[in-house]
Design a protein around this motif. Structure first.
Motif, PDB file in Angstrom:
ATOM      1  N   ALA A 141       0.841  -1.202   0.000  1.00 17.70           N
ATOM      2  CA  ALA A 141       0.000   0.000   0.000  1.00 17.70           C
ATOM      3  C   ALA A 141       0.872   1.245   0.000  1.00 17.70           C
ATOM      4  O   ALA A 141       1.709   1.408   0.875  1.00 17.70           O
ATOM      5  N   GLY A 142       0.664   2.090  -0.962  1.00 15.92           N
ATOM      6  CA  GLY A 142       1.428   3.327  -1.091  1.00 15.92           C
ATOM      7  C   GLY A 142       0.989   3.992  -2.381  1.00 15.92           C
ATOM      8  O   GLY A 142      -0.138   3.781  -2.840  1.00 15.92           O
ATOM      9  N   CYS A 143       1.872   4.766  -2.977  1.00 18.70           N
ATOM     10  CA  CYS A 143       1.457   5.496  -4.184  1.00 18.70           C
ATOM     11  C   CYS A 143       2.367   5.210  -5.369  1.00 18.70           C
ATOM     12  O   CYS A 143       2.220   5.840  -6.406  1.00 18.70           O
ATOM     13  N   ALA A 144       3.328   4.318  -5.218  1.00 20.27           N
ATOM     14  CA  ALA A 144       4.292   3.987  -6.279  1.00 20.27           C
ATOM     15  C   ALA A 144       5.353   5.071  -6.460  1.00 20.27           C
ATOM     16  O   ALA A 144       6.229   4.939  -7.304  1.00 20.27           O
ATOM     17  N   GLY A 145       5.279   6.142  -5.667  1.00 24.81           N
ATOM     18  CA  GLY A 145       6.248   7.232  -5.812  1.00 24.81           C
ATOM     19  C   GLY A 145       7.670   6.798  -5.512  1.00 24.81           C
ATOM     20  O   GLY A 145       8.622   7.338  -6.091  1.00 24.81           O
ATOM     21  N   CYS A 146       7.833   5.822  -4.620  1.00 22.41           N
ATOM     22  CA  CYS A 146       9.192   5.366  -4.299  1.00 22.41           C
ATOM     23  C   CYS A 146       9.817   4.672  -5.508  1.00 22.41           C
ATOM     24  O   CYS A 146      11.004   4.850  -5.783  1.00 22.41           O
ATOM     25  N   HIS A 147       9.027   3.880  -6.224  1.00 20.75           N
ATOM     26  CA  HIS A 147       9.561   3.252  -7.437  1.00 20.75           C
ATOM     27  C   HIS A 147       9.865   4.306  -8.501  1.00 20.75           C
ATOM     28  O   HIS A 147      10.821   4.160  -9.269  1.00 20.75           O
TER      29      HIS A 147
ATOM     30  N   PRO B  33      14.293   5.537   4.443  1.00 28.09           N
ATOM     31  CA  PRO B  33      13.149   6.439   4.625  1.00 28.09           C
ATOM     32  C   PRO B  33      13.085   7.539   3.571  1.00 28.09           C
ATOM     33  O   PRO B  33      14.023   7.745   2.804  1.00 28.09           O
ATOM     34  N   GLY B  34      11.961   8.248   3.592  1.00 23.43           N
ATOM     35  CA  GLY B  34      11.742   9.351   2.653  1.00 23.43           C
ATOM     36  C   GLY B  34      10.410   9.161   1.958  1.00 23.43           C
ATOM     37  O   GLY B  34       9.915   8.048   1.850  1.00 23.43           O
ATOM     38  N   CYS B  35       9.843  10.251   1.513  1.00 21.68           N
ATOM     39  CA  CYS B  35       8.532  10.188   0.853  1.00 21.68           C
ATOM     40  C   CYS B  35       8.542  11.061  -0.403  1.00 21.68           C
ATOM     41  O   CYS B  35       8.028  12.151  -0.391  1.00 21.68           O
ATOM     42  N   PRO B  36       9.106  10.489  -1.480  1.00 21.38           N
ATOM     43  CA  PRO B  36       9.860   9.232  -1.550  1.00 21.38           C
ATOM     44  C   PRO B  36      11.314   9.466  -1.150  1.00 21.38           C
ATOM     45  O   PRO B  36      11.756  10.608  -1.059  1.00 21.38           O
ATOM     46  N   PRO B  37      12.073   8.401  -0.950  1.00 24.55           N
ATOM     47  CA  PRO B  37      13.515   8.581  -0.713  1.00 24.55           C
ATOM     48  C   PRO B  37      14.154   9.183  -1.958  1.00 24.55           C
ATOM     49  O   PRO B  37      13.782   8.817  -3.080  1.00 24.55           O
TER      50      PRO B  37
ATOM     51  N   LEU C 226      11.480   0.265   1.589  1.00 19.18           N
ATOM     52  CA  LEU C 226      11.703   1.448   0.743  1.00 19.18           C
ATOM     53  C   LEU C 226      10.622   2.499   0.988  1.00 19.18           C
ATOM     54  O   LEU C 226       9.450   2.299   0.652  1.00 19.18           O
ATOM     55  N   GLY C 227      11.013   3.615   1.583  1.00 18.79           N
ATOM     56  CA  GLY C 227      10.089   4.739   1.744  1.00 18.79           C
ATOM     57  C   GLY C 227       9.372   4.740   3.083  1.00 18.79           C
ATOM     58  O   GLY C 227       9.297   3.727   3.783  1.00 18.79           O
ATOM     59  N   ASP C 228       8.847   5.922   3.419  1.00 23.13           N
ATOM     60  CA  ASP C 228       8.219   6.110   4.725  1.00 23.13           C
ATOM     61  C   ASP C 228       7.058   5.146   4.986  1.00 23.13           C
ATOM     62  O   ASP C 228       6.854   4.702   6.123  1.00 23.13           O
ATOM     63  N   CYS C 229       6.277   4.836   3.959  1.00 26.32           N
ATOM     64  CA  CYS C 229       5.126   3.942   4.195  1.00 26.32           C
ATOM     65  C   CYS C 229       5.611   2.574   4.671  1.00 26.32           C
ATOM     66  O   CYS C 229       5.020   1.969   5.567  1.00 26.32           O
ATOM     67  N   ALA C 230       6.689   2.073   4.071  1.00 26.14           N
ATOM     68  CA  ALA C 230       7.241   0.776   4.490  1.00 26.14           C
ATOM     69  C   ALA C 230       7.980   0.911   5.813  1.00 26.14           C
ATOM     70  O   ALA C 230       7.919   0.021   6.670  1.00 26.14           O
TER      71      ALA C 230
ATOM     72  N   LEU D  53      10.862  -3.678  -0.834  1.00 26.98           N
ATOM     73  CA  LEU D  53       9.411  -3.535  -0.724  1.00 26.98           C
ATOM     74  C   LEU D  53       9.047  -2.096  -0.413  1.00 26.98           C
ATOM     75  O   LEU D  53       9.575  -1.499   0.532  1.00 26.98           O
ATOM     76  N   GLU D  54       8.160  -1.544  -1.220  1.00 29.09           N
ATOM     77  CA  GLU D  54       7.624  -0.197  -0.997  1.00 29.09           C
ATOM     78  C   GLU D  54       6.219  -0.325  -0.411  1.00 29.09           C
ATOM     79  O   GLU D  54       5.474  -1.220  -0.783  1.00 29.09           O
ATOM     80  N   GLY D  55       5.871   0.576   0.510  1.00 31.48           N
ATOM     81  CA  GLY D  55       4.492   0.644   0.989  1.00 31.48           C
ATOM     82  C   GLY D  55       4.260  -0.092   2.289  1.00 31.48           C
ATOM     83  O   GLY D  55       5.049  -0.935   2.714  1.00 31.48           O
TER      84      GLY D  55
ATOM     85  N   GLY E  43       3.617   5.474   7.377  1.00 31.02           N
ATOM     86  CA  GLY E  43       3.320   6.632   6.528  1.00 31.02           C
ATOM     87  C   GLY E  43       1.847   6.899   6.329  1.00 31.02           C
ATOM     88  O   GLY E  43       1.011   6.676   7.219  1.00 31.02           O
ATOM     89  N   ILE E  44       1.533   7.396   5.139  1.00 34.61           N
ATOM     90  CA  ILE E  44       0.170   7.849   4.832  1.00 34.61           C
ATOM     91  C   ILE E  44      -0.886   6.736   4.969  1.00 34.61           C
ATOM     92  O   ILE E  44      -1.980   6.998   5.478  1.00 34.61           O
ATOM     93  N   PRO E  45      -0.616   5.489   4.554  1.00 34.36           N
ATOM     94  CA  PRO E  45      -1.667   4.463   4.680  1.00 34.36           C
ATOM     95  C   PRO E  45      -2.174   4.282   6.110  1.00 34.36           C
ATOM     96  O   PRO E  45      -3.326   3.902   6.323  1.00 34.36           O
TER      97      PRO E  45
HETATM   98  S1  SF4 Z   1       6.662   6.766   1.026  1.00 34.37           S
HETATM   99 FE1  SF4 Z   1       5.634   8.452  -0.074  1.00 34.37          FE
HETATM  100  S2  SF4 Z   1       6.232   8.143  -2.213  1.00 34.37           S
HETATM  101 FE2  SF4 Z   1       6.631   6.193  -1.150  1.00 34.37          FE
HETATM  102  S3  SF4 Z   1       4.760   4.960  -1.412  1.00 34.37           S
HETATM  103 FE3  SF4 Z   1       4.560   6.097   0.528  1.00 34.37          FE
HETATM  104  S4  SF4 Z   1       3.409   7.977  -0.016  1.00 34.37           S
HETATM  105 FE4  SF4 Z   1       4.245   7.114  -1.915  1.00 34.37          FE
END
Ligand code: SF4
Length: 181
Positions: free
Chosen positions: A14-20, A149-153, A86-90, A60-62, A94-96
């Motif tokens: 679950a995320g937005c694919a922004g990390c990829h 970390p990072g949104c996205p990293p 990979l990323g704050d959601c993981a 893994l992202e999300g 994060g946002i989820p």
């Molecule tokens: S960390 Fe940010 S960019 Fe990456 S999946 Fe989550 S919301 Fe999207």
């Protein structure tokens, strides 16, 4: 540099694919990376089948927020020697995880029963469908080896982590690498 290419697989939860997308911002440095590593699976290409033998590095992202994502996370963990969140959601949800504050039952009722787009006025209960869960960071489901970390990293941070790992080194993430500049 290792003689045998390191195998890498990525997937998203679950995320937005922004990390990829940030991964792709590595741009021409991807060419250097591909000389050291083989990408065996990724959700943004046709490579969607990780080797049954497993990979050296799994990404893994999300966040994990349903039974299907939990299964993906567990499978990636089983098949990866090193697992990157990979990323704050993981990393921390994060946002989820914002949806954890609301009542999932009310959200399902609004979406499937009260919405004008409702087809048959009931919440789907097919056991084949993924079951909603509270959104959780990856390490609440499986063990994580590297946190990115990072949104996205930033692409520089992703590149640093991947090149370190394929060269058999421990990534040393600094604040500068994690800053967008
Ligand atoms: S960390 Fe940010 S960019 Fe990456 S999946 Fe989550 S919301 Fe999207």
């Amino acid at each position: 540099m290792t003689s045998k290419k390191v195998t890498v697989a990525s997937d998203w939860l679950a995320g937005c694919a922004g990390c990829h997308m940030s991964f792709l911002d590595i741009d021409e440095r991807l060419v250097n990376l591909i000389q050291l590593a083989t990408l065996t699976a990724t959700p943004i290409t046709d490579l969607k089948h990780p080797s049954e033998q497993g990979v050296d590095v799994g990404i893994l992202e999300g966040a994990v927020n349903n039974s299907a994502g939990e299964a993906v996370a567990k499978r990636m963990r089983e098949r990866s020697k090193i697992l990157i969140a990979l990323g704050d959601c993981a990393v921390f949800g994060g946002i989820p995880t914002m949806r954890n504050r609301g009542c999932r039952g009310d959200a399902l009722k609004r979406a499937y029963i009260e919405s004008e787009s409702t087809v048959d006025g009931r919440v789907p209960d097919d056991p084949e469908l993924a079951q909603m869960q509270e959104a959780r960071p990856l390490d609440q489901v499986v063990a994580v080896d590297v946190y990115l970390p990072g949104c996205p990293p930033p692409a520089d941070a992703i590149f640093h982590v991947l090149t370190s790992l394929v060269e058999g080194k421990k990534p040393q993430l600094t604040g500068k690498l994690l800053d967008w500049h």
